[in-house]
Design a protein around this motif. Structure first.
Motif, PDB file in Angstrom:
ATOM      1  N   GLU A   1      -2.012  -1.748  -7.039  1.00 26.06           N
ATOM      2  CA  GLU A   1      -1.353  -2.743  -6.180  1.00 26.06           C
ATOM      3  C   GLU A   1      -0.792  -3.890  -7.014  1.00 26.06           C
ATOM      4  OE1 GLU A   1      -3.190  -4.269  -2.753  1.00 26.06           O
ATOM      5  OE2 GLU A   1      -3.471  -2.312  -1.785  1.00 26.06           O
ATOM      6  N   SER A   2      -1.512  -4.262  -8.089  1.00 24.15           N
ATOM      7  CA  SER A   2      -1.040  -5.362  -8.932  1.00 24.15           C
ATOM      8  C   SER A   2       0.297  -5.021  -9.588  1.00 24.15           C
ATOM      9  CB  SER A   2      -2.077  -5.707  -9.998  1.00 24.15           C
ATOM     10  OG  SER A   2      -2.354  -4.586 -10.817  1.00 24.15           O
ATOM     11  N   THR A   3       0.466  -3.739  -9.983  1.00 20.04           N
ATOM     12  CA  THR A   3       1.732  -3.304 -10.573  1.00 20.04           C
ATOM     13  C   THR A   3       2.856  -3.370  -9.542  1.00 20.04           C
ATOM     14  OG1 THR A   3       0.642  -1.856 -12.162  1.00 20.04           O
ATOM     15  CG2 THR A   3       2.944  -1.367 -11.664  1.00 20.04           C
ATOM     16  N   VAL A   4       2.565  -2.914  -8.322  1.00 25.95           N
ATOM     17  CA  VAL A   4       3.568  -2.940  -7.256  1.00 25.95           C
ATOM     18  C   VAL A   4       3.970  -4.385  -6.946  1.00 25.95           C
ATOM     19  CG1 VAL A   4       4.043  -2.410  -4.832  1.00 25.95           C
ATOM     20  CG2 VAL A   4       2.785  -0.777  -6.237  1.00 25.95           C
ATOM     21  N   ARG A   5       2.996  -5.272  -6.886  1.00 27.65           N
ATOM     22  CA  ARG A   5       3.292  -6.676  -6.594  1.00 27.65           C
ATOM     23  C   ARG A   5       4.158  -7.298  -7.697  1.00 27.65           C
ATOM     24  NH1 ARG A   5       0.316  -8.192  -2.212  1.00 27.65           N
ATOM     25  NH2 ARG A   5      -1.580  -6.984  -1.825  1.00 27.65           N
ATOM     26  N   ARG A   6       3.862  -6.953  -8.954  1.00 28.00           N
ATOM     27  CA  ARG A   6       4.682  -7.455 -10.064  1.00 28.00           C
ATOM     28  C   ARG A   6       6.102  -6.930  -9.966  1.00 28.00           C
ATOM     29  NH1 ARG A   6      -0.019  -6.571 -13.237  1.00 28.00           N
ATOM     30  NH2 ARG A   6       0.820  -4.567 -13.940  1.00 28.00           N
ATOM     31  N   ASP A   7       6.234  -5.645  -9.616  1.00 30.56           N
ATOM     32  CA  ASP A   7       7.567  -5.056  -9.478  1.00 30.56           C
ATOM     33  C   ASP A   7       8.360  -5.744  -8.369  1.00 30.56           C
ATOM     34  OD1 ASP A   7       7.136  -3.254 -11.515  1.00 30.56           O
ATOM     35  OD2 ASP A   7       6.560  -1.595 -10.192  1.00 30.56           O
ATOM     36  N   ILE A   8       7.713  -5.967  -7.223  1.00 29.87           N
ATOM     37  CA  ILE A   8       8.380  -6.616  -6.099  1.00 29.87           C
ATOM     38  C   ILE A   8       8.777  -8.045  -6.468  1.00 29.87           C
ATOM     39  CG2 ILE A   8       8.001  -7.568  -3.780  1.00 29.87           C
ATOM     40  CD1 ILE A   8       6.450  -5.013  -3.120  1.00 29.87           C
ATOM     41  N   THR A   9       7.887  -8.753  -7.144  1.00 31.78           N
ATOM     42  CA  THR A   9       8.189 -10.115  -7.578  1.00 31.78           C
ATOM     43  C   THR A   9       9.389 -10.140  -8.521  1.00 31.78           C
ATOM     44  OG1 THR A   9       5.882 -10.819  -7.342  1.00 31.78           O
ATOM     45  CG2 THR A   9       7.289 -12.156  -8.782  1.00 31.78           C
ATOM     46  N   ALA A  10       9.409  -9.192  -9.461  1.00 27.35           N
ATOM     47  CA  ALA A  10      10.516  -9.122 -10.421  1.00 27.35           C
ATOM     48  C   ALA A  10      11.839  -8.833  -9.723  1.00 27.35           C
ATOM     49  CB  ALA A  10      10.226  -8.047 -11.467  1.00 27.35           C
ATOM     50  N   LEU A  11      11.829  -7.901  -8.775  1.00 26.47           N
ATOM     51  CA  LEU A  11      13.045  -7.549  -8.047  1.00 26.47           C
ATOM     52  C   LEU A  11      13.502  -8.696  -7.143  1.00 26.47           C
ATOM     53  CD1 LEU A  11      12.142  -3.846  -7.210  1.00 26.47           C
ATOM     54  CD2 LEU A  11      14.028  -4.608  -8.667  1.00 26.47           C
TER      55      LEU A  11
ATOM     56  N   PRO B   1       0.797  -1.234   0.000  1.00 25.39           N
ATOM     57  CA  PRO B   1       0.000   0.000   0.000  1.00 25.39           C
ATOM     58  C   PRO B   1       0.827   1.280   0.000  1.00 25.39           C
ATOM     59  CG  PRO B   1      -0.957  -1.591   1.496  1.00 25.39           C
ATOM     60  CD  PRO B   1       0.377  -2.144   1.089  1.00 25.39           C
ATOM     61  N   GLU B   2       1.927   1.329   0.778  1.00 28.59           N
ATOM     62  CA  GLU B   2       2.710   2.567   0.826  1.00 28.59           C
ATOM     63  C   GLU B   2       3.435   2.815  -0.492  1.00 28.59           C
ATOM     64  OE1 GLU B   2       5.962   2.819   3.627  1.00 28.59           O
ATOM     65  OE2 GLU B   2       6.337   0.665   3.504  1.00 28.59           O
ATOM     66  N   VAL B   3       3.881   1.755  -1.164  1.00 19.37           N
ATOM     67  CA  VAL B   3       4.533   1.920  -2.467  1.00 19.37           C
ATOM     68  C   VAL B   3       3.505   2.328  -3.521  1.00 19.37           C
ATOM     69  CG1 VAL B   3       5.858   0.784  -4.289  1.00 19.37           C
ATOM     70  CG2 VAL B   3       6.328   0.260  -1.897  1.00 19.37           C
ATOM     71  N   ARG B   4       2.335   1.727  -3.448  1.00 21.00           N
ATOM     72  CA  ARG B   4       1.259   2.088  -4.380  1.00 21.00           C
ATOM     73  C   ARG B   4       0.937   3.576  -4.282  1.00 21.00           C
ATOM     74  NH1 ARG B   4      -3.943   0.474  -1.962  1.00 21.00           N
ATOM     75  NH2 ARG B   4      -3.496   2.467  -0.952  1.00 21.00           N
ATOM     76  N   GLU B   5       0.833   4.082  -3.057  1.00 21.87           N
ATOM     77  CA  GLU B   5       0.524   5.502  -2.853  1.00 21.87           C
ATOM     78  C   GLU B   5       1.656   6.390  -3.342  1.00 21.87           C
ATOM     79  OE1 GLU B   5      -0.615   8.521   0.843  1.00 21.87           O
ATOM     80  OE2 GLU B   5      -0.742   6.341   1.112  1.00 21.87           O
ATOM     81  N   LEU B   6       2.889   5.978  -3.065  1.00 24.20           N
ATOM     82  CA  LEU B   6       4.054   6.766  -3.471  1.00 24.20           C
ATOM     83  C   LEU B   6       4.171   6.853  -4.988  1.00 24.20           C
ATOM     84  CD1 LEU B   6       6.719   8.235  -2.694  1.00 24.20           C
ATOM     85  CD2 LEU B   6       7.828   5.999  -2.768  1.00 24.20           C
ATOM     86  N   LEU B   7       3.953   5.724  -5.662  1.00 18.83           N
ATOM     87  CA  LEU B   7       4.114   5.661  -7.118  1.00 18.83           C
ATOM     88  C   LEU B   7       2.838   6.036  -7.864  1.00 18.83           C
ATOM     89  CD1 LEU B   7       6.184   2.351  -7.492  1.00 18.83           C
ATOM     90  CD2 LEU B   7       7.022   4.701  -7.366  1.00 18.83           C
ATOM     91  N   ASP B   8       1.712   6.164  -7.115  1.00 18.05           N
ATOM     92  CA  ASP B   8       0.419   6.473  -7.740  1.00 18.05           C
ATOM     93  C   ASP B   8       0.098   5.464  -8.838  1.00 18.05           C
ATOM     94  OD1 ASP B   8      -1.964   7.797  -8.152  1.00 18.05           O
ATOM     95  OD2 ASP B   8      -1.117   9.232  -9.580  1.00 18.05           O
TER      96      ASP B   8
END
Length: 247
Positions: free
Chosen positions: A33-43, A23-30
């Motif tokens: 959540e699905s995009t943030v989860r994909r990014d975290i998974t990729a990293l 949630p905090e990354v989603r808010e920061l990046l606007d």
């Protein structure tokens, strides 16, 4: 925003905080959540962070994702917790409006509370029952009951919390480091803890020495700005003025 840019921001945030939530990354990046989860998974797959439930932690963190039940916790560092609890209870002043977090160390506090003019709010059913049995005024938050920790969580509990303003709050944590702050394995519990902390004039984290140097999945409070109560001096933390040693 390009994927590379999002990844750079996520890694920079991890470098600063030690742990992040979706949630905090989603808010920061606007973004979603699905995009943030994909990014975290990729990293995570690239070996640049460690993916955990609800977010991620830095690679160099000592991660603890297992959550003990209340029964199991009662037998862990029992003497240390009792010493911390006795000291914490002595901090309650006349007419205080106190938030008492769910947990075994806060549970031990109840045996030592002498201030009968204080009022309490808690998200722990057993805490409320024991406080009431001692004739103290207590309000139990409503909401979903989490079986393993016996803590009330969820939207209803949140709605109640935001209406209160506490003089003091006493909290438990599964891990604490300067970088990641105070952490817990469950995102839902973290939200309740974070909200309650934000409504306290004074915050006390009751952490026995075994919790220091450990990082759990979700940060709910920063290391600075709150008081830690522990049973002995912690190597590497001797100069920290916000750490109180239970005497």
């Amino acid at each position: 925003m390009l994927t590379k840019q999002r990844h750079e921001i996520i890694l920079k945030l991890l470098e600063e905080k030690g742990s992040i939530t979706v949630p905090e990354v989603r808010e920061l990046l606007d973004t979603s959540e699905s995009t943030v989860r994909r990014d975290i998974t990729a990293l995570d797959q690239e070996g640049k962070l460690t993916k955990v439930f609800g977010g991620a932690v830095a690679l160099d963190s000592r991660i603890t994702t297992y959550e003990y039940t209340v029964a199991e916790k009662n037998d862990l560092s029992r003497e240390e917790k009792q010493k911390i609890a006795r000291y914490a209870a002595s901090l309650i002043a006349p007419k205080d409006f106190v938030y008492l977090d769910a947990g075994t160390t806060t549970a031990f506090m109840i045996d030592y509370i002498d201030e009968t003019t204080a009022s309490f709010v808690t998200n722990a059913v057993s805490h409320a029952q024991r406080l009431a049995a001692r004739g103290m005024k207590v309000i139990l938050l409503g909401g979903e009951l989490k079986a393993s920790t016996e803590a009330v969580i969820g939207a209803q509990a949140m709605q109640m919390l935001v209406n209160y303003h506490f003089t003091r709050g006493f909290f438990g944590a599964n891990g604490v480091t300067r970088k990641s702050g105070y952490t817990t394995p469950d995102a839902s519990e973290a939200i309740i803890k974070r909200t309650a902390c934000g409504h306290c004039e004074e915050v006390y984290m009751l952490c026995d020495s075994s919790k220091f140097g450990k990082v759990s999945s979700v940060t709910f409070a920063s290391f600075e700005g709150v008081n830690a109560v522990t049973e002995k001096r912690i190597p590497g933390y001797e100069e920290c003025e916000n750490i109180r040693i239970a005497e």
